[in-house]
Design a protein around this motif. Structure first.
Motif, mmCIF file in Angstrom:
data_model
loop_
_atom_site.group_PDB
_atom_site.id
_atom_site.type_symbol
_atom_site.label_atom_id
_atom_site.label_comp_id
_atom_site.label_asym_id
_atom_site.label_seq_id
_atom_site.Cartn_x
_atom_site.Cartn_y
_atom_site.Cartn_z
ATOM 1 N N UNK A 83 38.965 32.893 53.992
ATOM 2 C CA UNK A 83 39.476 34.167 53.476
ATOM 3 C C UNK A 83 38.276 35.001 53.037
ATOM 4 N N UNK A 84 38.151 36.205 53.547
ATOM 5 C CA UNK A 84 36.954 37.014 53.283
ATOM 6 C C UNK A 84 36.784 37.391 51.811
ATOM 7 N N UNK A 85 37.863 37.512 51.051
ATOM 8 C CA UNK A 85 37.775 37.877 49.633
ATOM 9 C C UNK A 85 37.592 36.678 48.716
ATOM 10 N N UNK A 106 45.739 31.644 50.956
ATOM 11 C CA UNK A 106 44.648 32.184 51.776
ATOM 12 C C UNK A 106 44.937 31.973 53.265
ATOM 13 N N UNK A 107 45.428 30.801 53.622
ATOM 14 C CA UNK A 107 45.718 30.496 55.026
ATOM 15 C C UNK A 107 46.777 31.424 55.594
ATOM 16 N N UNK A 108 47.691 31.878 54.761
ATOM 17 C CA UNK A 108 48.769 32.767 55.211
ATOM 18 C C UNK A 108 48.472 34.231 54.917
ATOM 19 N N UNK A 109 47.202 34.533 54.663
ATOM 20 C CA UNK A 109 46.710 35.900 54.465
ATOM 21 C C UNK A 109 47.407 36.637 53.324
ATOM 22 N N UNK A 149 50.414 36.850 52.144
ATOM 23 C CA UNK A 149 51.613 37.619 52.507
ATOM 24 C C UNK A 149 52.462 37.992 51.306
ATOM 25 N N UNK A 150 52.516 37.141 50.292
ATOM 26 C CA UNK A 150 53.297 37.446 49.100
ATOM 27 C C UNK A 150 52.519 38.211 48.056
ATOM 28 N N UNK A 151 51.243 38.487 48.338
ATOM 29 C CA UNK A 151 50.408 39.228 47.406
ATOM 30 C C UNK A 151 49.763 38.373 46.330
ATOM 31 N N UNK A 152 49.999 37.060 46.375
ATOM 32 C CA UNK A 152 49.403 36.191 45.362
ATOM 33 C C UNK A 152 48.045 35.684 45.808
ATOM 34 N N UNK A 153 47.206 35.403 44.819
ATOM 35 C CA UNK A 153 45.880 34.863 45.099
ATOM 36 C C UNK A 153 45.926 33.354 45.237
#
Length: 50
Positions: A6-8, A31-34, A36-40
């Motif tokens: 994950x780049x961030x 991170x693997x799912x980019x 999607x839910x907005x969680x870190x």
């Protein structure tokens, strides 16, 4: 030890603890799912959200 794909994300971890997706290593499902839910990834000191 590898850095999360994950780049961030700033997480560094063992590949044995990794979530693998599309041939890349991630520190968490979030991170693997980019994020999607907005969680870190929720790891201490990391503020990634994709």
């Amino acid at each position: 030890m590898v850095k999360c794909a994950c780049s961030d994300c700033i997480c560094v971890f063992s590949t044995k603890a990794a979530v693998t997706k599309e041939g890349r290593f991630y520190c968490s499902e979030e991170c693997a799912n980019h994020h999607k839910g907005g969680s870190g990834c929720h790891h201490a000191g990391c503020t990634c959200h994709g």
